[in-house]
Design an enzyme around this catalytic site. Structure first.
Site, PDB file in Angstrom:
ATOM      1  N   THR A   1       0.773  -1.381  -0.181  1.00  0.00           N
ATOM      2  CA  THR A   1       0.294   0.161   0.015  1.00  0.00           C
ATOM      3  C   THR A   1       0.991   1.414  -0.117  1.00  0.00           C
ATOM      4  OG1 THR A   1      -2.034  -1.503   0.845  1.00  0.00           O
ATOM      5  CG2 THR A   1      -1.899   1.553   1.334  1.00  0.00           C
TER       6      THR A   1
ATOM      7  N   LYS B   1      -7.604   0.814  -2.587  1.00  0.00           N
ATOM      8  CA  LYS B   1      -7.136   0.358  -1.469  1.00  0.00           C
ATOM      9  C   LYS B   1      -7.264   1.957  -0.855  1.00  0.00           C
ATOM     10  CE  LYS B   1      -5.569  -1.161   1.491  1.00  0.00           C
ATOM     11  NZ  LYS B   1      -4.141  -2.277   2.046  1.00  0.00           N
TER      12      LYS B   1
ATOM     13  N   LYS C   1       0.413   5.265   8.236  1.00  0.00           N
ATOM     14  CA  LYS C   1       0.808   4.865   7.177  1.00  0.00           C
ATOM     15  C   LYS C   1      -0.440   5.295   6.167  1.00  0.00           C
ATOM     16  CE  LYS C   1       2.098   2.196   4.395  1.00  0.00           C
ATOM     17  NZ  LYS C   1       1.895   1.303   3.470  1.00  0.00           N
TER      18      LYS C   1
END
Lengths: 301, 301
Positions: B101, B176, B244
Site C-alpha cells: 500500500t 485502496k 501510514k
C-alpha cells in the site's frame, strides 16, 4: 393473532399511520388522533370501523393501551400531560407506549407523571424507517418495567421484526442514540470515500463493487451508494430529523461525560446541509456538502 | 493450476510470506528476498526446492514476474531502483507486481523507470489482512496497463478471492485509499457508540444485537464488537500501519482537492493512540482512546 384490544394511536405521520394500520390488520380496535385532524380523519376513512378523535384525551377514553409516534420531547409531553392530554382520560392500569425518538430524561419524566395515575409507560423508539413501518418490519428498542414490556410486546409485534427489552425507563431511547451515533460518522466516511473516488477519476461503482464485501462494508454502503453516485438524496431519513436525533445524543453524552467528537462534527456538517436547503434530503446528502468544497473539474458528478 | 513460472517475491512479512507460499502451492518456482535475510532463509527452509536470495537483484535474476509486498514508498523505490535492486537484473519483458500500500504518485514514478527497461509495473494493493493472506482470500485492486494486468492476473489469483483492474497506473492505490477512508470514520463512529453505551449503563452486547442488522450495521461492527467490548485490541490491522495509509490518503486528497475532514480527525486520534502506546494495537483501539476521556464511574469496562 392476539385477542382484539381497544387501542389508541397518536400521530398519523409517515411512521404512525402505517403502524396504526398494522394494528387494525391484526384485529385491534384503533382510535387515532393527529394535530391536523384531517390526517386522522383520512386514515379513519381508509379503515372502516375505526375512529378519528379531536383530542388525545378523546382518543384514549376507552383505550387499554395508547401508542404514540410524534415529533419531539415537547410533543410527547403535550400529548400526555398537556391540556386534553392522555392523562385526562386514561384509566388506572392502562399503558402508554411511546415510539417517538426522544430524550431518556423525558422517558423518566413521563414514567413519573404516569405513575401518579397508576399508568405504565414504555419508551420504545424504532428503527427501520418509513419502509419498515409500512412493511411491519421495524426494530423496536424498549425501556421500562418488565410487566409493562410483557403486556406491550404482543401489540408492538404487529409492526415489528424485533422487539427487545433493553432495561429500565430510558433504555430504549439510549439504545436508539447508539444507533444514530454509529450511523453519523459512518455515512460521513462513506461520503468522503465516494467524493475522493470521483475527484481521483475512479469509477465509483467499480470501487464500491470491490470494497463493499470487505472491512469497509456497511448497510449504508450497500443501500445508499447507488443514489449517492447519482447525486439523489430523496431515499430515506431526512437531515432535519437526524439533526434532532443527534442533538439528543450530544445532550445525553454531555450528561454522562461520553466523548462524541465525530458525531458532534457530523452534526455541524448536517447543519451546513440544512443551510444548502437540504433539510428534507436524506442523510447521505453529506456527499453533496463535500462536493460543494471540491474542485468541480475533477469531479464527475 | 496455471503453468509453472519462475517468480520472485520481495518482502517476507506477515503478508508476503503466506502470499509467496500460495504461489509455491500453485506449482510456481519462487525465490524470495527479505531485508533481514534470516526471514527469507526460514521461509525457504519451510518450502523445499525454493530459494532465498541475498539481494533483490539476485532474487529476480531468473524471474519472469516479481511480486513485492514491503513497507512504504521508500522501500518500494529502494527495492526496484536502488543499489542491487530489481532493475539491475530483470530482463526486458518481465513484470513487477507491487502489493505494497503506497502512493499513487509512486506507482506512476515506478512505471516510468520500469518503462525505460521495457519492464511492466502494476500497483496492486490488497485488502483482507493477514488472515486473507493466509487463506488466499485477498481482495486485490490493480492499476496499470491492460496487457500487464492480463499477464499478472492468474498469478495474483493464487492468493485472491477477487482481482480487479481499476484503471491506469495508480488506480489500485487510489481504490485502496477509498477503502481506508471509508473505514476510518466508520470505526470511530462505532467506538463512539460503544463508549456511549457503556457510559449510559446499557448492555453493550445487547445493543449490538439489536442495531447490527439495521442501518448502523457494518463489517467492523460484526467482526470487532466482541473484542472491543472485551477491551482487546490484538485482532487486526495495526494503528501504525493505518496511520501510514491515512497519511497517503490525506496527501493524495490535498493534490486533488477532495475534503477529508473526518478522515483527518481520525488520523489525529490514531496519533493519540500511538501516544498511549498503542501503535501495535488494532484499529478498533479508537475505543480505548475514548475511554481515556470518559468518566470511569459510569464506564463498565
Amino acid at each position: 393473532m392476539t385477542s382484539s384490544r381497544k387501542l389508541a394511536f397518536i400521530g398519523m405521520g409517515v411512521m404512525g399511520a402505517p403502524m396504526a394500520s398494522h394494528l387494525v390488520k391484526a384485529g385491534h380496535q384503533v382510535t387515532v388522533y393527529n394535530r391536523t385532524f384531517e390526517k386522522a380523519q383520512a386514515w379513519a376513512e381508509r379503515h372502516p370501523g375505526q375512529q378519528a378523535a379531536r383530542t388525545p384525551a378523546l382518543a384514549a377514553a376507552d383505550a387499554e393501551i395508547v401508542l404514540l409516534c410524534v415529533g419531539n420531547d415537547a410533543d410527547v409531553r403535550e400529548v400526555i400531560s398537556g391540556r386534553n392530554g392522555l392523562l385526562e382520560s386514561l384509566k388506572p392500569g392502562s399503558l402508554i407506549i411511546d415510539h417517538t425518538t426522544a430524550s431518556a430524561s423525558l422517558a423518566k419524566e413521563m414514567v413519573e407523571c404516569c405513575d401518579q395515575k397508576q399508568i405504565d409507560f414504555l419508551d420504545a423508539p424504532v428503527s427501520g424507517g418509513q419502509q419498515g413501518a409500512e412493511n411491519g418490519q421495524l426494530t423496536i428498542m424498549v425501556g421500562g418495567n418488565n410487566a409493562a414490556f410483557v403486556r406491550g410486546e404482543p401489540i408492538m409485534q404487529c409492526f415489528a421484526k424485533a422487539v427487545t427489552h433493553m432495561g429500565p425507563a430510558g433504555s430504549g431511547q439510549l439504545t436508539k442514540m447508539v444507533n444514530q451515533i454509529c450511523i453519523g460518522g459512518l455515512v460521513q466516511a462513506l461520503a468522503e470515500g465516494l467524493n475522493f473516488a470521483a475527484a481521483a477519476g475512479l469509477d465509483q461503482q467499480k470501487v464500491i463493487d470491490v470494497i463493499s464485501l470487505g472491512a469497509a462494508g456497511s448497510w449504508q454502503m450497500n443501500n445508499r451508494h447507488k443514489t449517492m453516485i447519482a447525486n439523489e438524496y430523496e431515499h430515506g431519513f431526512a437531515v432535519d430529523w437526524m439533526r434532532k436525533d443527534l442533538g439528543i445524543c450530544l445532550e445525553q453524552a454531555r450528561q454522562i461525560n461520553a466523548q462524541l467528537p465525530v458525531t458532534a462534527l457530523v452534526d455541524q456538517f448536517y447543519s451546513e446541509v440544512q443551510q444548502l436547503g437540504g433539510g428534507r434530503w436524506d442523510t447521505s446528502s453529506l456527499l453533496r456538502r463535500l462536493q460543494a468544497f471540491s474542485k468541480p473539474a475533477d469531479n464527475k458528478n
